[in-house]
Motif scaffolding. Structure first.
Motif, mmCIF file in Angstrom:
data_model
loop_
_atom_site.group_PDB
_atom_site.id
_atom_site.type_symbol
_atom_site.label_atom_id
_atom_site.label_comp_id
_atom_site.label_asym_id
_atom_site.label_seq_id
_atom_site.Cartn_x
_atom_site.Cartn_y
_atom_site.Cartn_z
ATOM 1 N N ASP A 3 -39.184 -33.040 -39.022
ATOM 2 C CA ASP A 3 -40.093 -33.002 -40.166
ATOM 3 C C ASP A 3 -40.356 -31.592 -40.657
ATOM 4 O O ASP A 3 -41.013 -31.406 -41.671
ATOM 5 N N GLY A 4 -39.888 -30.599 -39.906
ATOM 6 C CA GLY A 4 -40.012 -29.220 -40.385
ATOM 7 C C GLY A 4 -41.328 -28.568 -40.030
ATOM 8 O O GLY A 4 -41.491 -27.383 -40.236
ATOM 9 N N ASN A 5 -42.269 -29.307 -39.482
ATOM 10 C CA ASN A 5 -43.552 -28.695 -39.184
ATOM 11 C C ASN A 5 -43.492 -27.851 -37.910
ATOM 12 O O ASN A 5 -44.136 -26.824 -37.802
ATOM 13 N N LEU A 423 -33.027 -20.213 -45.060
ATOM 14 C CA LEU A 423 -34.479 -20.332 -45.021
ATOM 15 C C LEU A 423 -34.924 -21.781 -44.824
ATOM 16 O O LEU A 423 -36.065 -22.030 -44.425
ATOM 17 N N CYS A 424 -34.030 -22.711 -45.086
ATOM 18 C CA CYS A 424 -34.409 -24.133 -45.073
ATOM 19 C C CYS A 424 -34.052 -24.855 -43.788
ATOM 20 O O CYS A 424 -34.377 -26.040 -43.644
ATOM 21 N N VAL A 425 -33.368 -24.202 -42.856
ATOM 22 C CA VAL A 425 -32.881 -24.927 -41.687
ATOM 23 C C VAL A 425 -33.067 -24.127 -40.413
ATOM 24 O O VAL A 425 -33.142 -22.893 -40.421
ATOM 25 N N VAL A 426 -33.130 -24.863 -39.297
ATOM 26 C CA VAL A 426 -32.923 -24.287 -37.972
ATOM 27 C C VAL A 426 -31.831 -25.123 -37.318
ATOM 28 O O VAL A 426 -31.757 -26.337 -37.524
ATOM 29 N N PRO A 427 -30.949 -24.502 -36.551
ATOM 30 C CA PRO A 427 -29.815 -25.238 -35.990
ATOM 31 C C PRO A 427 -30.249 -26.298 -35.010
ATOM 32 O O PRO A 427 -31.219 -26.151 -34.280
ATOM 33 N N ILE A 437 -36.460 -27.429 -42.543
ATOM 34 C CA ILE A 437 -37.832 -26.950 -42.719
ATOM 35 C C ILE A 437 -38.273 -27.463 -44.087
ATOM 36 O O ILE A 437 -37.979 -26.859 -45.129
ATOM 37 N N VAL A 438 -38.952 -28.596 -44.088
ATOM 38 C CA VAL A 438 -39.211 -29.323 -45.323
ATOM 39 C C VAL A 438 -40.014 -28.494 -46.326
ATOM 40 O O VAL A 438 -39.719 -28.485 -47.525
ATOM 41 N N GLU A 439 -41.020 -27.788 -45.830
ATOM 42 C CA GLU A 439 -41.853 -26.988 -46.732
ATOM 43 C C GLU A 439 -41.006 -25.985 -47.516
ATOM 44 O O GLU A 439 -41.163 -25.831 -48.739
#
Length: 527
Positions: A3-5, A423-427, A437-439
């Protein structure tokens, strides 16, 4: 799907793992490969556009007894034939003076050397070919012999320096002179003579890999490294420039040997600390090649004060010639693995804030190269920890990067895309799609980045198209309430993906068809 949180931290990376994950973790190259490719490209750019790999020496070295170029001394003969005739005559006088004996012989030798040097220094098109054809090189080698006065050595080395600045075959004519040029770099030579010989060697090394190999085999590396420690700024500068030409090839052997020489890293630190921007520029290029070609060098550089000095130079200078190697060197260092970024750019530290503000300054520059290099450095930082991603995301860098993605030249758009995607992802796992990273994803899409990624998907360049496709996958998978496919369709993303329906690239064809089937299949739009 995450969920990116509370995204997980990236897994530990091997020293050769590419640090700036290409958005989708299953598609990547190694950091070492990326840096080596950059190093080869740098060499070409430096030679053709930024800083010439070979340089004509037109004015005396600082500290020499020569009064410099007087107006009456300037070559004013515009006719090529006349200039060549004067050069041939000067070489004949050089030959005649070699056999001179008795009172006034040394003065005569210096005068004829100086006459030839002026011909090779002061014309816009130096008569190098005429000098070589007249037999200047073997004569100059004789004047370089041990026992000659410093004045003669300096003039002979200066002549050879400018011959080496000529065309490839003209540079190669210096092969018989190389052993003596290297020998005169030694501690027994005066600093002026050593500096001029270093200049000649730098010109030869700038010509190509074969000549670099010859110089390395003849032992040029160690005395050049020693000369870079000189307290005389111009000597240290010339030595650093010659060293960067000598080590710039794709083979890391010379780089690994250089970084192992005692005092080299200290010399780099000391010279980067000095106010002299010309000296700092040449030393920064040494850092570029060290960090591009050697994991051992990167490890030592990270543990030194070099990264902080590069950041301070980046913050303080407006000099393009300095900023380019500083950016390249910094980008190489943080392209290694997560440890590199975490140990250099600790979130909350002043030096990290300085680095980010400096990179944003470069992103906003009118200079294309600075924008591209800054985007590349940020893409590597953005591939680091969640804290680093958040630092960039909440800064002024993000809207500037989105603007570049949509409006800049192609190569800058690609680097901006890497940063925004990272900026939008972590592996996740090696075979799993990255966690989102949804936000960050929502904000970047809502700020207008999606059309830019779709335009990349339409690119003929497969790497760029893959970037676009990977970001579309993130958007369709991660945008809340299942609205991702609608957003992609609204921007004609389906048409962009369908162009890969029968593409020859298996990865792109399968990924594009899989996404179209998954998100726009027969059930798409059915309530």
């Amino acid at each position: 799907m995450a969920d990116g949180n509370t995204p997980a931290s990236p897994p530990p990376a091997s020293p050769l793992q590419r640090h700036r994950y290409a958005i989708k973790s299953s598609v990547h190259n190694t950091a070492a490969s990326r840096r080596r490719e950059q190093a080869i490209a740098i060499g070409k750019e430096r030679r053709e556009a930024l800083i010439r790999a070979k340089r004509v020496c037109r004015t005396p070295l600082s500290g020499s007894d020569d009064a410099g170029i007087e107006e009456d001394d300037m070559v004013v003969d515009k006719e090529k034939e006349g200039l060549e005739a004067r050069t041939a005559q000067a070489v004949e006088e050089l030959k005649s003076a070699l056999s001179s004996q008795g009172k006034g012989a040394q003065k005569k030798k210096t005068e004829v050397l100086r006459a030839l040097r002026r011909l090779l220094s002061q014309s816009e098109v130096p008569p190098i070919e005429a000098a070589i054809k007249a037999g200047a090189v073997p004569l100059l080698v004789q004047y370089l012999s041990f026992g000659s006065s410093d004045e003669q050595l300096l003039e002979a080395a200066w002549c050879l320096t400018n011959i080496a600045a000529g065309e490839p075959e003209e540079t190669k004519s210096l092969l018989p002179a190389l052993p003596l040029l290297v020998a005169h770099l030694g501690e027994k030579s005066s600093t002026l003579v050593a500096e001029q010989c270093a200049w000649a060697i730098g010109n030869v090394a700038g010509e190509g890999a074969d000549l670099r190999s010859t110089l390395l085999a003849q032992g040029a590396l160690w005395p050049l490294a020693r000369l870079m420690l000189s307290s005389k700024g111009s000597a240290a500068r010339t030595a650093a420039w010659a060293l960067s030409n000598l080590i710039k090839g794709p083979d890391p052997k010379a780089v690994n040997e250089l970084i192992g020489i005692e005092g080299v890293l200290n010399a780099i630190v000391q010279n980067l600390e000095k106010a002299d921007e010309e000296l700092a520029t040449e030393v920064a290029w040494v850092v570029v090649y060290l960090s591009a070609l050697s994991e051992k060098a990167i490890s030592l550089i990270v543990r030194s004060h070099v990264p902080q000095l590069l950041i301070r130079r980046l913050l303080a200078s407006e000099n393009l010639q300095l900023l380019i190697p500083v950016l390249r060197g910094l980008g190489n260092v943080v392209a290694g693995d997560g440890y590199m970024v975490d140990s250099i750019l600790i979130v909350g530290n002043n030096i990290t804030d300085q680095a980010l503000s400096s990179l944003i300054k470069c992103l906003r520059s009118d200079n294309r190269v600075l924008r591209k290099e800054a985007s590349w450095v940020l893409s590597n930082i953005a591939a680091g920890s969640f804290e680093h991603k958040k630092l960039i995301f909440t800064s002024e860098a993000t809207p500037v990067l989105i603007h570049l993605l949509n409006n800049a030249q192609y190569d800058i758009r690609k680097e901006a895309a890497y940063t925004l995607g990272n900026l939008c992802v972590v592996p996740a796992g090696s075979s799993e799609p990255p966690n989102i990273i949804v936000e960050h994803l929502v904000s970047i899409i809502n700020s207008g980045a999606l059309p830019g990624f779709i335009n990349l998907l339409r690119s003929a360049d497969i790497e760029s198209a893959r970037l676009g496709l990977q970001f579309l996958e993130l958007a369709m998978r991660g945008y809340p309430d299942g609205q991702g496919p609608n957003l992609v369709e609204r921007e004609d993303g389906i048409e962009a993906m369908e162009r890969f329906q029968f593409h020859e690239n298996d990865v792109m064809r399968n990924m594009a068809n899989g996404l179209v089937d998954k998100y726009f299949g027969e059930d798409y739009g059915v309530e």
